[in-house]
Motif scaffolding. Sequence first.
Motif, mmCIF file in Angstrom:
data_model
loop_
_atom_site.group_PDB
_atom_site.id
_atom_site.type_symbol
_atom_site.label_atom_id
_atom_site.label_comp_id
_atom_site.label_asym_id
_atom_site.label_seq_id
_atom_site.Cartn_x
_atom_site.Cartn_y
_atom_site.Cartn_z
ATOM 1 N N LYS A 170 11.634 -2.117 -44.319
ATOM 2 C CA LYS A 170 12.252 -2.644 -45.539
ATOM 3 C C LYS A 170 11.199 -3.271 -46.451
ATOM 4 C CE LYS A 170 15.759 -5.921 -47.156
ATOM 5 N NZ LYS A 170 16.749 -6.947 -46.715
ATOM 6 N N ASN A 171 10.311 -4.076 -45.859
ATOM 7 C CA ASN A 171 9.243 -4.684 -46.651
ATOM 8 C C ASN A 171 8.350 -3.621 -47.275
ATOM 9 O OD1 ASN A 171 10.189 -7.218 -45.946
ATOM 10 N ND2 ASN A 171 8.739 -7.471 -44.253
ATOM 11 N N PHE A 172 8.069 -2.585 -46.518
ATOM 12 C CA PHE A 172 7.247 -1.491 -47.045
ATOM 13 C C PHE A 172 7.925 -0.849 -48.250
ATOM 14 C CE2 PHE A 172 7.078 3.170 -47.039
ATOM 15 C CZ PHE A 172 5.762 3.362 -47.437
ATOM 16 N N CYS A 173 9.223 -0.592 -48.123
ATOM 17 C CA CYS A 173 9.946 0.063 -49.218
ATOM 18 C C CYS A 173 10.008 -0.832 -50.452
ATOM 19 C CB CYS A 173 11.359 0.439 -48.761
ATOM 20 S SG CYS A 173 11.397 1.742 -47.509
ATOM 21 N N LEU A 174 10.120 -2.130 -50.265
ATOM 22 C CA LEU A 174 10.155 -3.035 -51.411
ATOM 23 C C LEU A 174 8.809 -3.090 -52.123
ATOM 24 C CD1 LEU A 174 12.227 -6.001 -49.894
ATOM 25 C CD2 LEU A 174 12.969 -4.361 -51.631
#
Length: 296
Positions: A170-174
């Motif tokens: 999720k952090n990567f996608c953000l």
Amino acid sequence: MATTNEPLLSPEFLARLERLELVSRKIFRGRLKGERRSPRKGQSVEFADFRQYVAGDDLRFIDWNTYARLDRLFLKLFMEEEDLHLYLLIDNSLSMGFGTPTKLEFAKRLAASLGFVGLVRSDRVKIETLGQGARAGTAALRGRRSLWRLFEQLEAIQPEGGTQLAQGVKNFCLRNSGKGIVVLVSDLLDKHGYEEALRYLVAQRMDCYVIQVLAAEELSPDIKGDLQLVDAEDGDHADITVSAPLMKRYQQTLDAFVGSVRDFCNRRGMVYLLASNETPFEQLVTGYLRQRGLVR
């Protein structure tokens, strides 16, 4: 964790990688000009085709010679060259430090191979990690002169913390809203499951490759007697007596787990590949990944 002072890639293998290039199954608009011929028509000097003029087209690209002969307006189309963004997403949780070589060492060598192919072809390459100590992400690398930084970043990655696949992805996608190819290298051993993490990647609409790396000891354990198994990430332990029925149930559970990941990925258009840490990664890159269409 077993460690090695060997370079990530040998000079001989780097020479073989020079002949490869990354391939995306999807069409993305690159931000910078690259060496890759795009399926779209653009503004390079290489002619591609004609099409009929429609109101609003750029008048500079009208073929006036054709207009003089046919009294009709046609637009000249040219091949567009584009770059590609390759994201290498590496699980560096403590469980990846298992095996000889460790699963993380295998993941780093695989990432170095793909990153090298991208950089020599002027694609943008970015390394991100998923462990609890995951860094905010480094800047994207581009060009052959960035090779030493790629290897430096990969060599600095160490196993740390527990697995938080969903939060890490999720952090990567953000942080990365751009399109491109993402290669997730992980053992997918998360007590909370892998599904939510992979759904984040699907929602990002990237061209996704999931490479699950398991140690040979995990795929075919050779153990016997009374043992205490300790979870490398949270210290949880279990006392077991290894027997033939227990090993049979373990193998069935493992097969079901791998099968569920494969089905999950196939249903969502993601390429899935299971690899042992003992698989020659040269064979993985030039054989399996070429067959799956990631390189050619």
